[in-house]
Scaffold this motif. Structure first.
Motif, PDB file in Angstrom:
ATOM      1  N   TRP A 192      32.435  29.599  25.795  1.00  0.00           N
ATOM      2  CA  TRP A 192      32.858  29.465  27.355  1.00  0.00           C
ATOM      3  C   TRP A 192      33.990  27.919  26.545  1.00  0.00           C
ATOM      4  CZ3 TRP A 192      27.273  27.794  30.563  1.00  0.00           C
ATOM      5  CH2 TRP A 192      26.636  29.026  30.444  1.00  0.00           C
TER       6      TRP A 192
ATOM      7  N   CYS B  92      31.396  23.323  40.983  1.00  0.00           N
ATOM      8  CA  CYS B  92      33.065  22.699  40.615  1.00  0.00           C
ATOM      9  C   CYS B  92      33.229  21.432  40.105  1.00  0.00           C
ATOM     10  CB  CYS B  92      34.002  23.484  41.654  1.00  0.00           C
ATOM     11  SG  CYS B  92      35.468  24.370  41.295  1.00  0.00           S
ATOM     12  N   THR B  93      34.641  21.788  39.153  1.00  0.00           N
ATOM     13  CA  THR B  93      35.153  20.782  38.548  1.00  0.00           C
ATOM     14  C   THR B  93      35.864  19.783  39.477  1.00  0.00           C
ATOM     15  OG1 THR B  93      36.452  21.410  36.990  1.00  0.00           O
ATOM     16  CG2 THR B  93      34.280  20.488  35.960  1.00  0.00           C
TER      17      THR B  93
ATOM     18  N   CYS C   5      38.420  30.434  35.136  1.00  0.00           N
ATOM     19  CA  CYS C   5      38.739  29.037  34.846  1.00  0.00           C
ATOM     20  C   CYS C   5      40.069  28.691  33.927  1.00  0.00           C
ATOM     21  CB  CYS C   5      37.628  28.215  33.862  1.00  0.00           C
ATOM     22  SG  CYS C   5      35.743  28.950  35.184  1.00  0.00           S
TER      23      CYS C   5
ATOM     24  N   ARG D  33      29.713  35.454  31.613  1.00  0.00           N
ATOM     25  CA  ARG D  33      30.893  34.928  31.308  1.00  0.00           C
ATOM     26  C   ARG D  33      30.500  35.680  29.910  1.00  0.00           C
ATOM     27  NH1 ARG D  33      32.102  28.811  32.609  1.00  0.00           N
ATOM     28  NH2 ARG D  33      34.434  28.853  31.034  1.00  0.00           N
TER      29      ARG D  33
ATOM     30  N   ARG E 132      36.533  32.109  29.518  1.00  0.00           N
ATOM     31  CA  ARG E 132      37.160  31.461  30.977  1.00  0.00           C
ATOM     32  C   ARG E 132      37.110  32.371  31.808  1.00  0.00           C
ATOM     33  NH1 ARG E 132      42.321  31.228  32.149  1.00  0.00           N
ATOM     34  NH2 ARG E 132      43.095  32.944  30.226  1.00  0.00           N
TER      35      ARG E 132
ATOM     36  N   THR F 198      29.773  26.705  37.924  1.00  0.00           N
ATOM     37  CA  THR F 198      28.603  27.247  37.587  1.00  0.00           C
ATOM     38  C   THR F 198      28.164  28.282  38.529  1.00  0.00           C
ATOM     39  OG1 THR F 198      28.156  25.548  36.330  1.00  0.00           O
ATOM     40  CG2 THR F 198      26.365  27.131  36.939  1.00  0.00           C
TER      41      THR F 198
ATOM     42  N   LEU G  78      40.940  26.931  40.225  1.00  0.00           N
ATOM     43  CA  LEU G  78      40.470  27.607  39.604  1.00  0.00           C
ATOM     44  C   LEU G  78      40.817  29.508  40.034  1.00  0.00           C
ATOM     45  CD1 LEU G  78      37.338  28.786  38.780  1.00  0.00           C
ATOM     46  CD2 LEU G  78      36.908  28.622  41.057  1.00  0.00           C
TER      47      LEU G  78
ATOM     48  N   VAL H 140      37.819  26.454  29.149  1.00  0.00           N
ATOM     49  CA  VAL H 140      39.233  26.419  30.109  1.00  0.00           C
ATOM     50  C   VAL H 140      40.034  26.501  29.432  1.00  0.00           C
ATOM     51  CG1 VAL H 140      36.893  25.192  31.776  1.00  0.00           C
ATOM     52  CG2 VAL H 140      38.731  23.878  30.428  1.00  0.00           C
TER      53      VAL H 140
ATOM     54  N   GLU I 193      40.037  24.113  34.715  1.00  0.00           N
ATOM     55  CA  GLU I 193      38.478  23.702  35.474  1.00  0.00           C
ATOM     56  C   GLU I 193      37.576  24.632  35.383  1.00  0.00           C
ATOM     57  OE1 GLU I 193      38.535  21.110  37.549  1.00  0.00           O
ATOM     58  OE2 GLU I 193      40.523  20.630  38.156  1.00  0.00           O
ATOM     59  N   ASP I 194      36.089  23.987  35.848  1.00  0.00           N
ATOM     60  CA  ASP I 194      35.275  24.954  35.537  1.00  0.00           C
ATOM     61  C   ASP I 194      34.375  24.706  36.348  1.00  0.00           C
ATOM     62  OD1 ASP I 194      33.691  26.585  33.893  1.00  0.00           O
ATOM     63  OD2 ASP I 194      33.926  25.299  32.344  1.00  0.00           O
TER      64      ASP I 194
END
Length: 226
Positions: A144, A195-196, A124, A138, A152, A130, A110, A146, A127-128
């Motif tokens: 949307w 966050c992923t 991004c 965005r 991104r 919110t 990120l 990544v 990875e992503d």
């Protein structure tokens, strides 16, 4: 709002139990390694990351990344930086992992943007995350993504937090569990959840503009249970 303030205070209080350390010793790049694709075929290519007058400097070209050897989780990173000449682009990557995952250049991560007038944007990279008002900041949800040409970039909350060119900016990035918060010169400019990824290496970019760094301090943090 009160609960958020209390939670943030507990994070800060608990962080005081951990020692802050610098990721840069002011002398050399110990603790970091360079990933510059141009060096693959031409090893004598100039290293875009140097130490000059006690500062860590990204020369901007050739493009690549300076990456910590260690992996970090739950921390607050304080970065003092300024553009040494013309304003331009650079960034701090958190939770970095797989190298060259995007465009054969950018590690999975990120990015916290440092680009002039856009400091605090999220980008991004495989990875992503919110954020509030996601569509506004965005773009259309169906676009949307990544990677590739997907949307991104997640715009920051304010573009007026940077100091005039030539002056030092202070960026604070707080990564706690799956949340990332960013302050620029004491102003909260971005905040995301879900966050992923919640751990990884930290990286600095060489992305076209010369940037000087004089502080790269990391303090582990831990939230107290309520």
């Amino acid at each position: 709002m009160k609960l958020y303030s209390v939670f943030f205070l507990l994070v800060i209080i608990s962080s005081s139990a951990f020692a802050q350390k610098s990721l840069f010793n002011g002398k050399n790049l110990n603790g970091w390694h360079v990933d510059v694709p141009a060096m693959d075929k031409k090893p004598d290519t100039i290293n875009p990351f140097i130490v000059r007058n006690g500062m860590l400097v990204s020369l901007g070209t050739p493009g690549g990344h300076l990456i910590t050897d260690k992996i970090y989780k739950n921390y607050q990173l304080t970065v003092q930086y300024r553009f040494a000449g013309k304003p331009g682009n650079c960034g701090v990557l958190v939770h970095a992992s797989t190298p060259r995952a995007l465009y054969g250049m950018f590690p999975k991560s990120l990015e916290v943007q440092m680009q002039h007038k856009d400091a605090g944007d999220f980008w991004c990279i495989e990875e992503d995350i919110t954020v509030p008002d996601m569509v506004t900041r965005r773009g259309p949800q169906e676009k949307w993504g990544v990677n590739g040409n997907k949307l991104r970039r997640i715009k920051n909350l304010t573009d007026d937090s940077e100091k005039p060119l030539g002056e030092w900016n202070t960026m604070v990035i707080q990564c706690l569990n799956n949340e990332v918060k960013v302050w620029v010169n004491d102003t909260l400019v971005n905040y995301g959840t879900n966050c992923t990824v919640n751990s990884g290496q930290i990286a600095l970019q060489a992305e076209g503009s010369e940037v000087e760094f004089k502080q790269l301090d990391l303090k582990p943090i831990k939230a107290l249970s309520m």
